[in-house]
Motif scaffolding. Structure first.
Motif: not given
Length: 98
Positions: A60-70, A89-90, A94-98
């Motif tokens: 929503g809006g300018d907001d993002y989350v990065h998720i790691r799914v196994f 996140k925006r 970049a999508i990076e390992y976390f």
């Protein structure tokens, strides 16, 4: 892609959205937020004893989350599991390992 390495980022497609939808309740529980919008935009993957998906999700809006799914191998019969989440996140992060 190097075995065990992270793939290049790609635009999300229907299968990635389905995985994201599956773990949305887990993401809401971990963050304490309710997401009216939860749209997968970009992802990378990593082949392990199954697959790790690193997904940029618009919430929503300018907001993002990065998720790691196994996602385990099919013969295991387990569903997708949210293993980590990064908030605040925006779009240009970049999508990076976390």
């Amino acid at each position: 892609m190097m075995c065990g390495g992270l793939s290049d980022a790609q635009n999300a497609h229907a299968e990635i959205q389905k995985i994201s939808d599956t773990v949305k309740p887990q993401a809401e529980q971990k963050t304490g937020n309710t997401y009216d919008v939860f749209v997968a935009k970009i992802y990378s993957s990593q082949v392990v004893a199954g697959t790790n998906y690193f997904i940029k999700v618009h919430v929503g809006g300018d907001d993002y989350v990065h998720i790691r799914v196994f996602q385990s191998l099919p013969h295991v019969g387990a569903g997708a599991e949210l293993t980590a989440i990064q908030v605040s996140k925006r779009l240009d992060d970049a999508i990076e390992y976390f």
